[in-house]
Design a protein around this motif. Structure first.
Motif, PDB file in Angstrom:
ATOM      1  N   UNK A 114       0.403  -1.648   0.122  1.00 41.14           N
ATOM      2  CA  UNK A 114      -0.263   0.153  -0.048  1.00 41.14           C
ATOM      3  C   UNK A 114       0.999   0.968  -0.020  1.00 41.14           C
ATOM      4  N   UNK A 115       2.018   1.058   0.249  1.00 43.78           N
ATOM      5  CA  UNK A 115       2.676   2.773   0.645  1.00 43.78           C
ATOM      6  C   UNK A 115       3.394   2.644  -0.503  1.00 43.78           C
ATOM      7  N   UNK A 116       3.596   1.700  -1.746  1.00 47.29           N
ATOM      8  CA  UNK A 116       4.158   2.085  -2.645  1.00 47.29           C
ATOM      9  C   UNK A 116       2.952   1.949  -3.848  1.00 47.29           C
ATOM     10  N   UNK A 117       1.375   1.805  -3.334  1.00 48.64           N
ATOM     11  CA  UNK A 117       0.495   2.119  -4.397  1.00 48.64           C
ATOM     12  C   UNK A 117       0.524   3.325  -4.557  1.00 48.64           C
ATOM     13  N   UNK A 118       0.395   3.948  -5.950  1.00 49.46           N
ATOM     14  CA  UNK A 118       0.524   5.325  -6.362  1.00 49.46           C
ATOM     15  C   UNK A 118      -1.077   5.189  -6.673  1.00 49.46           C
ATOM     16  N   UNK A 119      -1.855   4.856  -7.275  1.00 56.24           N
ATOM     17  CA  UNK A 119      -3.360   4.641  -7.533  1.00 56.24           C
ATOM     18  C   UNK A 119      -4.250   4.468  -6.211  1.00 56.24           C
ATOM     19  N   UNK A 120      -5.070   5.873  -5.370  1.00 52.81           N
ATOM     20  CA  UNK A 120      -5.361   6.371  -4.139  1.00 52.81           C
ATOM     21  C   UNK A 120      -6.692   5.161  -4.202  1.00 52.81           C
ATOM     22  N   UNK A 121      -7.812   4.528  -4.592  1.00 54.51           N
ATOM     23  CA  UNK A 121      -8.475   3.202  -3.974  1.00 54.51           C
ATOM     24  C   UNK A 121      -8.296   2.305  -4.179  1.00 54.51           C
ATOM     25  N   UNK A 122      -7.105   2.000  -5.207  1.00 47.59           N
ATOM     26  CA  UNK A 122      -6.487   1.141  -4.606  1.00 47.59           C
ATOM     27  C   UNK A 122      -5.977   0.344  -3.236  1.00 47.59           C
ATOM     28  N   UNK A 123      -4.912   1.966  -2.762  1.00 49.48           N
ATOM     29  CA  UNK A 123      -4.718   1.672  -1.692  1.00 49.48           C
ATOM     30  C   UNK A 123      -5.832   1.907  -0.300  1.00 49.48           C
ATOM     31  N   UNK A 124      -6.664   2.625  -1.010  1.00 47.92           N
ATOM     32  CA  UNK A 124      -8.118   2.852  -0.065  1.00 47.92           C
ATOM     33  C   UNK A 124      -8.322   1.071   0.212  1.00 47.92           C
ATOM     34  N   UNK A 125      -8.387   0.139  -0.939  1.00 41.93           N
ATOM     35  CA  UNK A 125      -8.863  -0.916  -0.403  1.00 41.93           C
ATOM     36  C   UNK A 125      -8.260  -1.951   0.843  1.00 41.93           C
ATOM     37  N   UNK A 126      -6.337  -1.533  -0.208  1.00 39.82           N
ATOM     38  CA  UNK A 126      -6.024  -2.515   0.600  1.00 39.82           C
ATOM     39  C   UNK A 126      -5.847  -2.264   2.683  1.00 39.82           C
ATOM     40  N   UNK A 127      -6.043  -0.693   2.637  1.00 34.57           N
ATOM     41  CA  UNK A 127      -6.017  -0.481   3.788  1.00 34.57           C
ATOM     42  C   UNK A 127      -7.771  -0.951   4.821  1.00 34.57           C
ATOM     43  N   UNK A 128      -8.472  -0.971   4.373  1.00 35.95           N
ATOM     44  CA  UNK A 128      -9.463  -1.301   4.897  1.00 35.95           C
ATOM     45  C   UNK A 128      -9.796  -2.867   5.676  1.00 35.95           C
ATOM     46  N   UNK A 129      -8.862  -3.452   3.929  1.00 29.42           N
ATOM     47  CA  UNK A 129      -8.890  -4.956   4.622  1.00 29.42           C
ATOM     48  C   UNK A 129      -7.289  -5.934   5.313  1.00 29.42           C
ATOM     49  N   UNK A 130      -6.496  -4.006   5.381  1.00 29.76           N
ATOM     50  CA  UNK A 130      -5.251  -4.649   6.661  1.00 29.76           C
ATOM     51  C   UNK A 130      -6.677  -4.522   7.997  1.00 29.76           C
ATOM     52  N   UNK A 131      -7.107  -3.365   8.508  1.00 26.79           N
ATOM     53  CA  UNK A 131      -7.588  -3.270   9.249  1.00 26.79           C
ATOM     54  C   UNK A 131      -8.609  -4.228   9.547  1.00 26.79           C
ATOM     55  N   UNK A 132      -8.998  -4.571   8.754  1.00 23.53           N
ATOM     56  CA  UNK A 132     -10.223  -5.712   8.959  1.00 23.53           C
ATOM     57  C   UNK A 132      -9.339  -7.142  10.076  1.00 23.53           C
ATOM     58  N   UNK A 133      -8.287  -7.616   8.746  1.00 21.25           N
ATOM     59  CA  UNK A 133      -7.187  -8.216   9.459  1.00 21.25           C
ATOM     60  C   UNK A 133      -7.059  -8.233  10.757  1.00 21.25           C
ATOM     61  N   UNK A 134      -6.605  -6.965  10.982  1.00 22.89           N
ATOM     62  CA  UNK A 134      -5.898  -6.304  12.730  1.00 22.89           C
ATOM     63  C   UNK A 134      -6.884  -6.490  13.735  1.00 22.89           C
ATOM     64  N   UNK A 135      -7.872  -5.803  12.884  1.00 18.68           N
ATOM     65  CA  UNK A 135      -8.990  -5.789  14.181  1.00 18.68           C
ATOM     66  C   UNK A 135     -10.215  -6.610  14.689  1.00 18.68           C
ATOM     67  N   UNK A 136     -10.284  -6.811  13.827  1.00 13.47           N
ATOM     68  CA  UNK A 136     -11.684  -8.199  13.512  1.00 13.47           C
ATOM     69  C   UNK A 136     -11.321  -9.656  12.932  1.00 13.47           C
ATOM     70  N   UNK A 137     -10.318  -9.749  12.428  1.00 17.64           N
ATOM     71  CA  UNK A 137      -9.555 -11.655  12.509  1.00 17.64           C
ATOM     72  C   UNK A 137      -8.457 -11.499  14.054  1.00 17.64           C
ATOM     73  N   UNK A 138      -7.695 -11.133  13.694  1.00 13.72           N
ATOM     74  CA  UNK A 138      -6.522 -11.576  14.373  1.00 13.72           C
ATOM     75  C   UNK A 138      -6.776 -10.755  16.076  1.00 13.72           C
ATOM     76  N   UNK A 139      -7.910  -9.948  16.664  1.00  9.99           N
ATOM     77  CA  UNK A 139      -7.711  -8.547  17.694  1.00  9.99           C
ATOM     78  C   UNK A 139      -6.056  -8.804  17.926  1.00  9.99           C
ATOM     79  N   UNK A 140      -5.385  -8.837  17.080  1.00 13.88           N
ATOM     80  CA  UNK A 140      -4.180  -8.326  17.737  1.00 13.88           C
ATOM     81  C   UNK A 140      -3.539  -6.318  18.703  1.00 13.88           C
ATOM     82  N   UNK A 141      -4.350  -5.924  17.864  1.00 13.86           N
ATOM     83  CA  UNK A 141      -5.054  -4.823  18.717  1.00 13.86           C
ATOM     84  C   UNK A 141      -6.644  -4.232  18.804  1.00 13.86           C
ATOM     85  N   UNK A 142      -7.268  -4.196  20.033  1.00 16.15           N
ATOM     86  CA  UNK A 142      -8.562  -4.056  20.012  1.00 16.15           C
ATOM     87  C   UNK A 142      -8.431  -2.251  19.943  1.00 16.15           C
TER      88      UNK A 142
END
Lengths: 309, 323, 522, 328, 304
Positions: free
Chosen positions: C459-487
């Motif tokens: 994501x940090x190397x992706x210039x396209x904004x909408x692609x980045x947005x999707x990636x971050x949304x997915x990452x957030x989902x994994x972090x906080x809803x699947x793995x609950x590594x940070x609540x």
């Protein structure tokens, strides 16, 4: 007399070395690393190593201690890890603030304490005595920081008479001094009273009366000077404790004195500053004790003329 | 064989207390409390030791019993030098020697009952049964002229005279042969003092004990002693049988002492010897005869040479150049 | 004897008089002076080396970065003539400095000053990671080279920066308050006094005096390159106790302060203060961080999430000064998932999860509490009590800041309330800077999910904004809803008090105090 | 032989009010002192002899002590009627006092000189500094203190007990009092020093023409300095006589016992005669004569009634044995 | 009377000499008689007794669970449900003050008992044996005494970390020196007493002297030191908790309550006033009672 002072100084050096050594050991036992605090969230191992090297904390402990002692002998306590300011100047700055505050509180405590104690002793058994001693025991029993908060609410906020914080104008000193001094005033009053009552029982007081000395002079000239020894002893420890106790008051009134320095340096594990503060406080404590001992000589000719030494 | 007659022989007993001047000075100063005192005590007699306060008589008494360790000298008790005994052997010896103190307030532990105080030597020395112990305690109490019902009381409830009797009871419970009486009656009122002296005398007779009786009061010494030892600044200045000393004292100090006592009988007599000045400090003893600074007979020799003890009569020794 | 006593009395009197003669308030006749109650930063005023927010409130008035993030994260040139141009290789930016920008000491800003500042940040600064993707930065950092390869000076006003690869947040990163530009000569000359006795920048105010432990006094920079500042002087008074700060405000001794959230309820209903109270919400998050090695079962972590009553915490404990968080990336940043469900408070569900994880009788956990931050201590105490209902028994282990840092870095920490406020306005600054594998090792979290990490790196190397947005949304989902590594727990709202005569001042969501446009109109 | 009384104490009662009860320390004591004479008061500890002296000085601590009744006529004026300021003027000036403990009776923090000067400056304010100093030095010389100039600037702890007692005497005599009260002045001293001090007191008596009241428990001391002797027991006067009469022919059984129980230097006895028992404490004071429980000649009457002090010629005695002999 | 029964000597003669009607009073009975006459001290003693009851029966007395939060009711003034209002978590202030008594009293008492144990041992060793032992212990005491109290306590708390049991240790380490000094001084005096000499004269060994004479004669001093040390310890605990170095949350302690209340001081002043008052009441009670005890047990100690 001179020998006595020399002997005391020797003891003092021993105590100071003991204190620095103890402090040095303690701070190295306490969990927590100043470098990690300095680097906060971004501490990666290389960075930590680099900073450690800069600070000299990667050297073996004995070497670090010897370096510290060497510096201390040359009045160089190093620089704070954090503010990079020479520890000496930080201490001086903090000390000036705290010393002023403590001096005023001390004066307040001494004047109020000794005069109330004398009054109670003169009026022993009378309502004045009971009243004063009730107040004194109340004053002794209230935590100074609590008194500080209450004073702040009443005089600073509700009555809006006095400044609430800081020490930037003379009026600022009133509330912290009272808060800091109350306990000590109370204990000085109590010891003055008991000491006076003890002295009044002595034979030489009877002699003075038999000479026809005025009752007021019996108290002021004959009794007080003899009663001073326990009072002076107490004053010594109180002044030291006042310097330390001021950290609570400093917290409440947001004063950056030696107390705040001590707390901050500890929480940051700012080793040079911790060492410096502790050493400094210990030196002051020891000096005060020395002054107390010397003032015994001023009061008591037995010590002045070497018999007691 | 001479030894058999003597319960106690003291040779050159010396006790110096070191005084620390300062940590810097190498030179050690001493309070010379007892300086080379030699004498002997026969079985069953009372040796009176007299002198002014600070003359070292109490220190000597304590050193004799090894309550203080002597600096030099030897004390033969029944022919055995007790100063070199091991702790354990000394403990056994202590059964035979006891001490009665001057201060009836300081000499009794305020937190112990009279019974516990009196039985303390027994508790430490022996492990006898409770019954036997109680009997002994009660016997000692009775012998000291106290009411046995006092046994459960605490010392502070007693008057000075009674307390002194408790001290005496403690001293006699282990049936010692030697008792050092350190000013046992001087803290008491006159009327009580006489009771105490009589009690001590009675006990000596009935228990066949030997006393070393220390006092500053010559009249008491005279009354109770068989022989008298006069001390001045830690030195023995005169020792003599009682009669000889009081009628024919050889040392000027003894004479001054005798003369200084205000006495009813000698009222009005004008030929008093009043010594001038004060007792010198035991830290720096005067040279030569230590009494020369106050002596009315002092000559040049006195400040130069220390007088030896000389025989002046039967069993009468005196340390003066002019006796 | 009498004489000695007299001497003593004199000495005491002298002491009092010394004590009495504190520096009395200078009459500020006609001058416009803004007095702000602040916390003592306790360090040199050098934001490259020290990163405390207390410090930035001061240094932001003196020092300036090349670019500035305006409200809403919009980047604007500050010391540049225009926004830097990205070349076709997608990794080289060319810069043109605004001409005639003068430092406080009169020197003209040159490209070499910029390079010096960048290199200083990399070699000595704490926040070198902000610009470490510049080519050659790693060599410089490891002392293998004395030069920053990727920084090419073209002339006094032009220079180029080449990165190791495409990196989208770069401009945002150099817009932070840490990447400020120092004058090379003066900074070198000052040595260890930099930030204490001297601090020279290009900002609207000059450092007049730093009275360590007491105050900082700034005066107007008459030659400011931008809009001339309206204030003549800004005083930062260090008042440690937040309550005292407000008392001083009420007495009129200070004009501005940031309100400690603990004091909010006290003054929320104070009519007098209410009209002076202004809120702002910096981009950031309060979350529960867990040592995923010690609390290794995601079910336990999920259970913990169910055991926290975020509404009660926000509404009652924090008096509505916070809102329950539902994502790691906060609202306003790219990648914020508007549609994410709110976390439910469900102790029963939590119990059930615990039972599934093998703890039918509940579980004992230890949480570390840094006493330096009372607000988070408070949160932890509330969480401790709430978790009881779910059978999670938390023991709070209070440690001071130094011990806390030590525990965090040595991996001894088990669980703690933590917070993060972005340094640069980009989701990368939020999630990469806290949760990338490299960093979780350093903060006792140890979260290292390969998919998640891959998403962050791409994501940090992706210039396209909408692609980045999707990636971050997915990452957030994994972090906080699947793995609950940070609540996530809540997003804080902060408040400042400003007297009504303080005009033209506000704090934006990048948490920046700026007095360049502020005025006092009494 | 009728002399003017310098001091006349009539029916003095000084009581102490303690938690345990009222202690009648001085109970109906009457006596008189003539100029240039020495009255010795003798008795065992606690008999009230020191309290009598303190009552005359009006230095009884109140509370717990209080002079309950009686009068103290000094030159015909009742001291008990004087106000504090008048009394202060008399103390140290007309009536001076020496105490038992020379070690504690001097203020340790002032020099000898300061302490003598204080007394002079209070009562002789007309003297200037130099004159006062002269006088103080003269006093030190008078009490035979060697090197008075040096001693003048020394502190009490630098002096021996005997020297201190001399200083006390110098202070007491510095304003030429008519009456000197001595409270066991030699008890704490060694015999040889005691002899020095007694000699000094006897000398001064001749020179200064002051009346002296000497309180002591030592009959020997009494015999050397006193002209008249008053024996006290449990707060009451039991016998009053001249010194020759007392020792030649003691009348009260207590006086007899007291004299007999002292070991004699000249006579040889196997056993000392004793007074059995001890002084009753105040709360078990017998109903009748306080001495009755210890008295070998006590009758039932003694146990029930307190005898009055009877005059027998110039002597007085409180005992039923001498009833009816007062006409002698 | 029961109060001192602990100190009664078990009497060995009581059966052997069965004598009816003999009144004997021990030193402690006598002291207690004196103490009973001191009204102020007795009032304080009953206050303390009440406190002890509160400590024991806290779960039954306190109207609420001291740690139960009701965030909705946070920071309320006094009401029927919360007599003295609530704190920032909606916890009942009254209940927390009641539970705070536990901390304060236990910190006071346990730390002083610990301090006394160390202090008496050190004091007796130094005083009785003298020489090198004395020098060593005295130097250690000097070092301990060269720190101002609060700084010292803070230092130890940093080393040990917060928590009640660490407070016990810190405060014990803080206050043993004064006990040791006093005991050392007293032992030096007692050692000179003639009854100790009498014991030596009877062959008593060091241990016997210490156990039979020295320690029993120090007991009144020890009792006084403990009683008068407690208020100091309570104050120190409050100060430490005020500085955030005291008890761990959620435990209620008066000092930490005052500390927490500082933020809400003008909102609900009661929150900071009440724990302060609680401290004052306990400390005053201990002080006055301790004074009374001292006067009753050992009036000579007044100056120390």
């Amino acid at each position: 007399m001179l020998l006595y002072i020399a002997k005391r100084l020797c003891q003092t050096v021993f105590v100071l070395v003991g204190i620095t050594f103890a402090t040095f050991c303690l701070i190295n036992i306490v969990p927590g690393d100043p470098v990690q605090v300095m680097l906060e969230k971004r501490a990666d191992p290389e960075m930590i190593q680099q900073v450690r090297h800069e600070l000299g904390t990667d050297k073996p402990l004995p070497e670090q201690y010897i370096n510290f002692v060497e510096g201390a002998v040359k009045f160089d306590l190093g620089k704070s890890y954090f503010s990079k300011e020479p520890v000496m100047s930080m201490l001086l700055r903090g000390f000036l603030v705290t010393a002023k505050l403590a001096a005023i509180s001390f004066l307040f405590a001494v004047t109020i304490g000794i005069s109330c104690g004398m009054l109670a002793a003169i009026k022993r058994g009378k309502p004045t005595d009971s009243f004063l001693m009730m107040i004194a025991i109340l004053g002794m029993s209230a935590p100074s920081f609590w008194i500080a908060i209450i004073l702040q609410i009443i005089f600073g906020l509700k009555l809006n008479l006095l400044p609430l914080s800081g020490l930037d104008q003379p009026l600022c000193y009133i509330l912290p001094s009272i808060a800091l001094g109350t306990r000590y005033a109370a204990s000085i009053a109590r010891i003055t009273r008991t000491s006076m009552l003890d002295v009044i029982k002595q034979d030489y007081i009877r002699t003075a009366r038999a000479k026809g000395v005025k009752e007021s002079m019996v108290f002021i000239k004959h009794a007080l000077k003899n009663a001073l020894i326990p009072i002076v002893t107490l004053l010594g420890t109180q002044l030291g404790n006042m310097l330390a106790g001021s950290m609570l008051i400093e917290k409440v009134f947001s004063i950056s004195g030696i107390g705040k320095l001590a707390v901050d340096s500890m929480t940051n594990r700012d080793l040079p500053l911790v060492q410096g503060t502790v050493l400094y406080i210990a030196v002051i404590f020891v000096v005060i004790n020395l002054i107390v001992d010397l003032s015994y000589a001023l009061i008591d000719p037995k010590i002045r003329y070497g018999k007691g030494a | 064989m001479e030894n058999e007659k003597h319960l106690l022989e003291v040779h050159n007993l010396t006790k110096w207390f070191p005084v620390r001047n300062s940590i810097f000075s190498r030179q050690q100063n001493y309070v010379k409390a007892v300086n080379g005192v030699s004498f002997s005590v026969k079985y069953g007699e009372t040796l009176g030791v007299v002198g002014e306060s600070g003359c070292g008589k109490s220190t000597m008494g304590r050193t004799l019993l090894r309550l203080l360790e002597a600096t030099d000298g030897a004390v033969y008790f029944k022919g055995e030098n007790i100063l070199t005994l091991s702790k354990k052997k000394m403990k056994e010896k202590r059964k035979d020697m006891q001490i009665i103190f001057q201060d009836p307030y300081a000499s009794l532990d305020p937190r112990m009952t009279v019974g516990d105080i009196i039985s303390e030597p027994l508790d430490i020395q022996t492990s006898i049964g409770r019954k036997e112990r109680t009997e002994k305690v009660l016997a000692a109490i009775e012998m000291s002229g106290l009411n046995p019902k006092f046994v459960n009381r605490y010392p502070h409830e007693f008057s000075g005279g009674q307390r002194q009797r408790i001290g005496i009871a403690r001293a006699i419970i282990s049936r010692p042969q030697l008792i050092v009486c350190d000013e046992p009656v001087s803290a008491l009122d006159v009327s009580i003092q006489a009771q105490g002296i009589n009690l001590l005398k009675d006990l000596q007779h009935s228990l066949n004990m030997t006393y070393i009786f220390i006092s500053h009061d010559l009249s008491v010494i005279k009354h109770i002693s068989d022989r008298v030892l006069v001390m001045y600044l830690g030195n023995l200045v005169e020792i003599s049988p009682k009669q000889d000393l009081f009628t024919n004292s050889a040392h000027p100090y003894t004479r001054a002492l005798l003369s200084a006592i205000p006495s009813i009988e000698r009222r009005g007599t004008k030929d008093k010897i009043v010594l001038q000045g004060d007792l010198p400090s035991p830290l720096n003893l005067p040279s030569g005869c230590c009494f020369h600074t106050r002596c009315f007979m002092a000559k040049e020799i006195c400040s130069q040479k220390k007088p030896e003890l000389q025989q002046v009569g039967k069993e009468h020794l005196c340390a003066c150049h002019f006796c | 004897m009498q004489k000695k006593i007299l001497v003593l009395v004199c000495a005491i009197l002298a002491l009092i008089s010394v004590a009495g003669c504190g520096n009395s308030d200078t009459a500020n006749s006609g001058k416009k002076v803004l007095r702000m109650a602040a916390q003592d930063p306790q360090v040199p005023l050098d934001p490259q080396k020290h990163t405390y927010s207390h410090l930035l409130k001061i240094s932001d008035q003196i020092l300036e970065p090349l670019i500035i993030a305006g409200d809403g994260g919009q980047l604007k040139p500050l010391l540049l003539a225009e926004m830097p141009q990205l070349k076709d290789d997608k990794k080289t930016y060319s810069f043109t400095l605004k001409s005639g920008v003068k430092f406080h000491n009169g020197e003209i800003l040159k490209s070499s000053d910029v390079k010096y500042s960048f290199m200083r940040l990399l070699t000595e600064g704490k926040m070198g990671n902000l610009i470490d993707m510049i080519q050659g930065a790693d060599k410089l950092e490891k002392k293998e080279s004395n030069d920053l390869e990727g920084f090419k000076i073209i002339d006094d006003t032009h220079f180029e920066i080449t990165l190791t690869g495409p990196y989208v947040p770069f401009l945002a990163a150099i817009a932070t308050d840490y990447v400020v530009i120092y004058p090379e000569q003066a900074c070198k000359a000052a040595g260890n006094d930099w930030g204490i006795k001297t601090l020279i920048g290009t900002g609207p105010f000059k450092l007049e005096a730093y009275n360590q432990g007491t105050s900082v006094i700034l005066v107007k920079n008459e030659n400011y390159h931008g809009v001339a500042p309206k204030l003549d002087e800004v005083d930062f008074k260090f008042i440690q106790d937040p309550n005292t700060q407000v008392m001083e405000y009420q007495k009129g001794n200070v004009d501005l302060l940031q309100l400690d959230s603990a004091l909010y309820p006290t003054f929320a209903n104070n009519e007098e203060l209410k009209k002076d109270m202004h809120s702002f919400s910096p981009y950031g998050l309060v979350f529960l961080t867990m040592n995923t090695q010690k609390i290794s079962d995601p079910k336990v972590r999920e259970a913990l999430s169910y055991a926290i009553d975020r509404n009660a915490i926000c509404q009652d404990l924090l008096y509505g000064t916070a809102t329950p968080a539902k994502t790691f990336i906060p609202k306003g940043l790219l990648g914020y998932d508007e549609g994410a469900a709110e976390y439910a408070y469900n102790p029963e569900k939590a119990k059930q999860l615990l039972a599934e994880a093998g703890y039918p009788d509940g579980i004992d956990l230890v949480a570390q509490d840094n006493t330096k931050y009372p607000t988070y201590s408070k949160l932890l105490v509330a969480i401790q009590e709430q978790a009881k209902a779910a059978g999670i028994r938390i023991t709070i282990n209070q440690v001071d800041n130094a011990a806390w840092a030590d525990m965090k870095h040595s991996g001894k920490m088990t669980m703690a309330v933590s917070n993060w406020y972005i340094d640069y306005v980009d989701p990368d600054g939020m999630i990469y800077q806290t949760m990338s594998e490299k960093l979780t090792k350093q903060n006792s979290n140890f979260y290292a999910d390969p998919i998640f990490n891959n998403l962050l790196n791409t994501a940090r190397a992706t210039l396209d904004s909408s692609q980045r947005e999707a990636m971050y949304k997915q990452a957030d989902q994994i972090l906080t809803r699947k793995d609950y590594a940070a609540i996530p727990i809540c997003n804080e709202t902060m408040f400042y008090l400003a007297k009504s005569y303080v005009k033209g001042f506000n704090v934006d969501s990048s948490y920046r105090y700026y007095f360049g446009t502020t005025d006092i109109q009494k | 032989m009728i002399r003017d009384n310098l001091l006349e104490v009539n029916h003095l009662k000084t009581y102490f009010y303690t938690d345990e009860g009222v202690v009648k320390s001085v109970d109906d004591v009457s006596f008189s002192v003539q100029p240039s004479r020495t009255l010795g008061i003798v008795g065992e500890s606690g008999c009230g002899k020191s309290i009598t002296l303190l009552s005359i000085m009006r230095l009884i601590e109140n509370p717990p002590g209080k002079i309950v009744a009686g009068e103290i006529l000094y030159n015909g004026e009742n001291l008990l009627k004087k106000n504090k300021e008048e009394m202060r003027q008399i103390r140290g000036n007309n009536i001076a006092m020496i105490f038992q403990e020379p070690m504690t009776s001097l203020n340790p923090v002032y020099t000898i000189g300061e302490q003598i000067l204080e007394s002079i400056s209070i009562h002789r304010p007309e003297l200037d500094k130099g004159e006062a100093r002269e006088r103080a030095l003269a006093m030190l010389k008078m009490v035979n203190i060697p090197m008075p100039e040096k001693r003048f600037n020394e502190y009490p702890h630098q002096l021996s007990g005997g020297m201190r007692q001399r200083v006390m005497i110098a202070i007491a005599l510095s304003c030429e009092p008519d009456l000197l009260l001595c409270d066991e002045p030699t008890t704490a001293l060694d015999v040889t020093v005691q002899a020095q001090i007694l000699e000094l007191i006897n000398d001064l008596k001749k020179k200064a023409r002051a009346a002296i009241i000497m309180v002591t428990h030592d009959l020997g001391v009494i015999s050397e300095v006193a002209d008249d002797v008053m024996v006290m027991y449990a707060g009451k006067v039991v016998e009053f006589a001249t010194v020759d009469q007392i020792f030649a022919q003691p009348m009260h059984p207590y006086t007899c016992g007291l004299i007999n129980c002292i070991p004699s230097l000249d006579k040889e006895v196997e056993r000392l005669s004793t007074i059995p028992g001890m002084v009753p404490s105040f709360n078990e004071m017998p109903k009748g004569c306080a001495f009755a429980p210890r008295c070998s000649r006590a009758t039932q009457r003694c146990k029930e009634n307190m005898p009055e002090l009877i005059d027998i010629g110039e002597r007085k005695v409180r005992c039923f044995l001498y009833e009816g002999k007062d006409t002698e | 009377m029961k109060f001192f029964s602990f100190f009664y000597r078990k009497n060995k003669y009581i059966e052997d000499v069965a004598e009816q009607g003999i009144e004997y009073t021990s030193y402690y009975q006598d002291s207690f008689r004196r103490l009973k006459k001191n009204n102020a001290a007795m009032i304080c003693l009953s206050v303390l007794a009440l406190m002890v009851l509160i400590v024991i029966f806290a779960p039954w007395i306190s109207p609420q669970d001291p740690n139960a939060q009701s965030l909705k009711d946070a920071l309320r003034g006094p009401s029927a449900q919360y007599f003295l209002g609530t704190d920032e978590y909606g916890r009942d202030i009254l209940s927390r003050i009641i539970y705070g008594t536990r901390i304060s009293l236990s910190v006071g008492i346990i730390s002083q008992v610990l301090a006394t144990a160390i202090g008496v041992t050190m004091g007796v060793l130094a005083g009785y044996y003298g020489g090198y032992i004395d020098s060593l212990i005295s130097r250690v005491m000097e070092i301990f005494a060269a720190f101002p109290e609060l700084i010292f306590a803070m230092g130890i708390m940093y080393v040990l970390g917060p928590g009640v049991s660490n407070i016990f240790i810190a405060l014990a380490l803080l206050s043993w020196v004064s006990t040791a000094r006093l005991i050392r001084g007293q032992v030096l005096q007692l050692k000179q007493k003639e009854y100790v000499e009498a014991c030596i004269a009877s062959g008593g060994a060091s241990f016997q002297i210490i156990v039979r004479h020295l320690v029993p004669n120090c007991i009144s001093t020890i009792i006084i030191m403990v009683t008068l040390g407690i208020p100091g310890a309570i104050m120190s605990e409050a100060a430490l908790s005020f500085l955030g170095l005291g008890v761990q949350p959620p435990t209620a302690s008066w000092g930490s309550m005052i500390s927490a209340a500082q933020s809400y001081i003008s909102l609900i002043p009661l929150y900071s006033v009440l724990p302060g008052l609680a401290i004052i009441i306990v400390v005053i009670s201990f002080n006055i009672f301790g004074d009374g005890l001292r006067d009753a047990l050992d009036p000579k100690l007044k100056n120390q």
